[in-house]
Write an enzyme that holds these catalytic residues in place. Sequence first.
Site, PDB file in Angstrom:
ATOM      1  N   PRO A 100       0.664  -1.091   0.044  1.00  0.00           N
ATOM      2  CG  PRO A 100      -0.155  -0.972   2.116  1.00  0.00           C
ATOM      3  CD  PRO A 100       0.583  -1.996   1.164  1.00  0.00           C
ATOM      4  NE  ARG A 166      -8.394  -6.261 -20.482  1.00  0.00           N
ATOM      5  CZ  ARG A 166      -8.584  -5.496 -21.191  1.00  0.00           C
ATOM      6  NH1 ARG A 166      -7.975  -4.375 -21.150  1.00  0.00           N
ATOM      7  NH2 ARG A 166      -9.498  -5.566 -21.833  1.00  0.00           N
TER       8      ARG A 166
END
Length: 246
Positions: A100, A166
């Site tokens: 994070p 992708r």
Amino acid sequence: MGLAARFTVNKMRFDILTLFPEMFPGYLSQSILNKSINRGLVEIHVHNLRDWTTDRHQKMDDRPFGGGPGMILMVEPVVRCVREVQTMSDTPGQVILLTPQGQTWDQTKVEELAEAKTRYILLCGRYEGFDQRVIDILNPLEISIGDFVLNGGEVAAMVLVDSLVRMIPGVLGDEMSSWDDSFSRGNRLLEYPQYTRPREFEGREVPSTLLGGNHAAIERWRKQKSLENTRIRRSDLLPDDEKTDP
Ligand code: ADE
């Protein structure tokens, strides 16, 4: 320049380093990802960090010096694991630590990284994080998938794999379809609404422009809806010349 010309990468390799390797097979065996693996466009190797411990108890974590809650992942097995995994292929690859505290992952980073690298070593944290020396020694790219705290980096690693894969030309059925996605290079706006049959459902009709076959009009309608959608939901994404109301 078209997408295929920009993205010359035609194969990616991921090595995922985790204390929970069993979290990955279900995700990897699905849909586009599974097809890409079977077609030889993507290679994914999941490694158990615990295999690089040397003690009898396979200890991976310990209490923080100075006190405090939680456990810290130990520097020695992590560094040993990364170094050995780096030798398993002809390029050492980009080491990425999911945390994070990292830079926020977005489509611009996806595209930059997909262009720059073909091999990625994804290091998944757990507990309170890594001994700082893991970062000092390995100098990883630190990536966060958003301003929230997950129980570990595994889900974040899946997000990175999914979004990077992708970008390989040929992974999606139509090479241009990732080009048109929201946030991608060809289009930093949100998408326009889409419809399929039936033409009418519970009194709601498909917009007549889409049924007319006038391609220029359809293009205009889509561009306008895309702008409208972005203005309402994400005005921060609008180009400067679209920021004021028409
Ligand atoms: N590990 C825990 N939280 C995370 C986040 N938001 N992004 C990446 N890795 C994480």
